[in-house]
Design a protein around this motif. Structure first.
Motif, PDB file in Angstrom:
ATOM      1  N   UNK A  49       0.860  -1.190   0.000  1.00 58.96           N
ATOM      2  CA  UNK A  49       0.000   0.000   0.000  1.00 58.96           C
ATOM      3  C   UNK A  49       0.895   1.238   0.000  1.00 58.96           C
ATOM      4  N   UNK A  50       0.816   1.998  -1.076  1.00 63.25           N
ATOM      5  CA  UNK A  50       1.647   3.201  -1.187  1.00 63.25           C
ATOM      6  C   UNK A  50       0.796   4.412  -0.815  1.00 63.25           C
ATOM      7  N   UNK A  51       1.268   5.155   0.164  1.00 71.18           N
ATOM      8  CA  UNK A  51       0.531   6.348   0.564  1.00 71.18           C
ATOM      9  C   UNK A  51       1.394   7.579   0.327  1.00 71.18           C
ATOM     10  N   UNK A  52       0.741   8.697   0.156  1.00 71.60           N
ATOM     11  CA  UNK A  52       1.476   9.938  -0.058  1.00 71.60           C
ATOM     12  C   UNK A  52       0.580  10.931  -0.768  1.00 71.60           C
ATOM     13  N   UNK A  53       0.949  12.192  -0.642  1.00 68.30           N
ATOM     14  CA  UNK A  53       0.160  13.247  -1.269  1.00 68.30           C
ATOM     15  C   UNK A  53       0.161  13.098  -2.783  1.00 68.30           C
ATOM     16  N   UNK A  73     -15.858   4.843   6.330  1.00 68.63           N
ATOM     17  CA  UNK A  73     -15.940   4.919   4.873  1.00 68.63           C
ATOM     18  C   UNK A  73     -15.130   3.817   4.200  1.00 68.63           C
ATOM     19  N   UNK A  74     -14.205   3.240   4.953  1.00 65.46           N
ATOM     20  CA  UNK A  74     -13.366   2.189   4.376  1.00 65.46           C
ATOM     21  C   UNK A  74     -13.335   0.998   5.331  1.00 65.46           C
ATOM     22  N   UNK A  75     -13.509  -0.198   4.767  1.00 65.23           N
ATOM     23  CA  UNK A  75     -13.564  -1.403   5.605  1.00 65.23           C
ATOM     24  C   UNK A  75     -12.229  -1.638   6.310  1.00 65.23           C
ATOM     25  N   UNK A  76     -12.332  -1.902   7.590  1.00 68.13           N
ATOM     26  CA  UNK A  76     -11.113  -2.120   8.356  1.00 68.13           C
ATOM     27  C   UNK A  76     -10.381  -3.380   7.894  1.00 68.13           C
ATOM     28  N   UNK A 120      -8.552  -2.724   4.809  1.00 75.12           N
ATOM     29  CA  UNK A 120      -7.381  -1.891   5.072  1.00 75.12           C
ATOM     30  C   UNK A 120      -6.195  -2.755   5.514  1.00 75.12           C
ATOM     31  N   UNK A 121      -6.443  -3.697   6.422  1.00 73.87           N
ATOM     32  CA  UNK A 121      -5.339  -4.534   6.886  1.00 73.87           C
ATOM     33  C   UNK A 121      -4.826  -5.466   5.802  1.00 73.87           C
ATOM     34  N   UNK A 122      -5.731  -5.924   4.943  1.00 71.08           N
ATOM     35  CA  UNK A 122      -5.334  -6.790   3.828  1.00 71.08           C
ATOM     36  C   UNK A 122      -4.438  -6.047   2.835  1.00 71.08           C
TER      37      UNK A 122
END
Ligand SMILES: Nc1ncnc2c1ncn2[C@@H]1O[C@H](COP(=O)(O)OP(=O)(O)OP(=O)(O)O)[C@@H](O)[C@H]1O
Ligand SMILES: [Mg+2]
Length: 490
Positions: A169-173, A296-299, A302-304
């Protein structure tokens, strides 16, 4: 005469002689070995394009030669010659990676043909490898510019995770390079030869996204005129990149969860369960944890997804990457637009490094493209930059013109002395430019005349020559090395 070399391996002298004569006639450089052992010894010493070997021989047999080639000389083509009726040997040889096999008694045309074809196939394979190598550099690490510690850590992480099957999972602005990183992971992984399928979950209307991802059967809904394969199926054996994954509807989130857990799904309107072998990389620029808290997002989803989190810091937090990125984009756009812009002057670079970059690298990229087209000369100065960038330095602008700022030396400096030098230098330049006319020099410096004179006294610039109206300043050239626009831009 051709360049290719052939090693003929057979314990029967008459077959060796026959093949040697035949292949020399075709123009190959031919050498012979009397059994597998001798062949392996010869292969240790030099490279042969083709090895044509009998299977049954004393000491070491043809299978041993094939094994040796597979391990130590994979670019050599191995063709086995099997005894009449020993189809088991042939099957085994092909399974082990022989290019082909011939059955005894070997026919002249057949030998020539098989070798010709093998060389062609190898040529194609080489071309293909070169293409892939090129693709890799196009999408690989070397396209990601970054020298900051944060980016170096990121490169290490990419390298570590690339060859695993784990979901990333890549996060960032926005504009930080998430897609670039997803590409790099794919092209550094074992799956690089298969597809990289991106899909932007935020850009496709929710009602279409499902069939886009999972495909649909003919007649599944009004416009489903024919069966369509979805992105998950297209990505089979490769990587799927789910961009803006945070935008998925709750219903789709459930379906995605199932794909992540079981690697299976049905097409829209279909009953058949489809299994896929995919690597999943997702990206988001929203705070998924917050989305989870807000429901709004399934927990579980998210972990998967968040098995391996990769966070790309915003550009303003890795200012040391800015000069490198600037140079990288300058070179790219100079080639693309045949622009003249070659480098960025110190004052402009300072503006760029002080700017907030809400659009991150993408914004910098766009700015450099614009500048490379608009630039009038080879050097970009602060004056050439749009006002929003120069304002960012936080230094006062004079009618939109940024004040050049010296760099603080590593060991620091006396602020008072620096300010004095700066002031003195500018006053001298103003006097010089106006031929010593204080009224006009004061105007240039946005001071009134008395203030200028006070400052000149303090700076001990009031020599007799500068006192009278229209007099010449004592010094014609500014002294000191405080940067002026001219100096900084040179
Ligand atoms: N480190 C980098 N080196 C070179 N180019 C970069 C770098 N980071 C980003 N870019 C370039 O900036 C642009 C934006 O990058 P990218 O599309 O990967 O960002 P993103 O994080 O996916 O953005 P968004 O969230 O808006 O989709 C691209 O053209 C990309 O090539
Ligand atoms: Mg993106």
């Amino acid at each position: 005469m051709r360049n290719e070399s052939v090693l003929v391996v057979d314990d029967a002298p008459e077959i060796r002689a026959f093949l040697t004569e035949l292949l020399q006639g075709e123009g190959f450089a031919v050498e012979t070995a009397t059994d597998g052992q001798e062949a392996i010894e010869m292969l240790e010493g030099r490279f042969f394009d083709v090895v044509l070997t009998d299977v049954n021989m004393p000491r070491k047999d043809g299978m041993a030669v094939l094994d040796y080639i597979q391990e130590h000389s994979p670019d050599s083509i191995c063709i086995l010659v099997t005894g009449y009726g020993s189809i088991r040997d042939a099957v085994e040889a092909m399974r082990k990676g022989a290019f082909d096999y011939l059955t005894k008694p070997v026919k002249a045309e057949e030998v020539a043909l098989v070798i010709e074809r093998a060389l062609e196939v190898r040529e194609l394979r080489r071309e293909n490898q070169n293409l892939k190598k090129e693709l890799r550099t196009r999408y690989g690490f070397d396209r990601i510019v970054g020298a900051s510690p944060a980016m170096q850590d990121l490169f290490d992480l990419i390298e570590k995770v690339a060859d695993t099957e784990s979901t990333v999972l890549i996060t960032g602005e926005s504009g930080t390079g998430k897609e670039l990183i997803a590409h790099a992971i794919h092209f550094a992984s074992d799956r690089r030869d298969n597809s990289f399928i991106p899909i932007n979950c935020g850009a496709i209307p929710p009602e279409l996204l499902e069939s886009e991802l999972f495909g649909h059967e003919k007649g599944a809904f009004t416009h489903a005129i024919r069966t369509r394969i979805g992105r998950f199926e297209l990505a089979n054996k490769g990587t799927i990149f789910l961009d803006e994954v945070g935008e998925m509807s709750p219903a789709l989130q459930v379906k995605l969860l199932r794909v992540l857990q079981d690697r299976q799904f049905e097409r829209v309107g279909g009953v058949r369960t489809i299994r896929v072998d995919i690597r999943v990389i997702a990206a988001t620029n929203i705070d998924l944890e917050e989305a989870v808290r807000e429901g709004r997002f399934r927990e579980d989803l998210y972990y998967r997804l968040n098995v391996i989190p990769i966070h790309v810091p915003p550009l303003r937090e890795r200012v040391s990457d800015i000069p490198l990125l600037v140079q990288h984009f300058l070179e790219r756009f100079r080639q693309k637009n045949r622009g003249r812009l070659e480098r960025v002057a110190e004052d402009a670079m300072q503006c760029l490094m002080a700017y907030e970059w809400p659009g991150n690298v993408r914004e910098l990229e766009n700015l450099m493209e614009r500048m490379s087209i608009l630039a009038s000369g080879p050097v970009l100065t602060a004056q050439d930059l749009p006002a929003s960038f120069t304002r960012a330095t936080g230094y006062p602008l004079s009618e939109g013109i940024p004040v050049p700022v010296p760099t603080l030396p590593e060991e620091g400096l006396s602020l008072n002395a620096a300010v004095q030098t700066f002031e003195k230098n500018l006053i001298l330049q103003a006097l010089d430019r106006t031929g010593g006319v204080k009224n006009r020099a004061a105007q240039l410096l946005r001071l009134n005349r008395t203030t200028l004179i006070e400052k000149m006294k303090k700076q001990r610039l009031m020599t007799p020559a500068t006192r009278g109206r229209g007099g010449r300043p004592a010094k014609k050239k500014p002294e000191g090395t405080a940067p002026s626009r001219a100096a900084a831009g040179a």
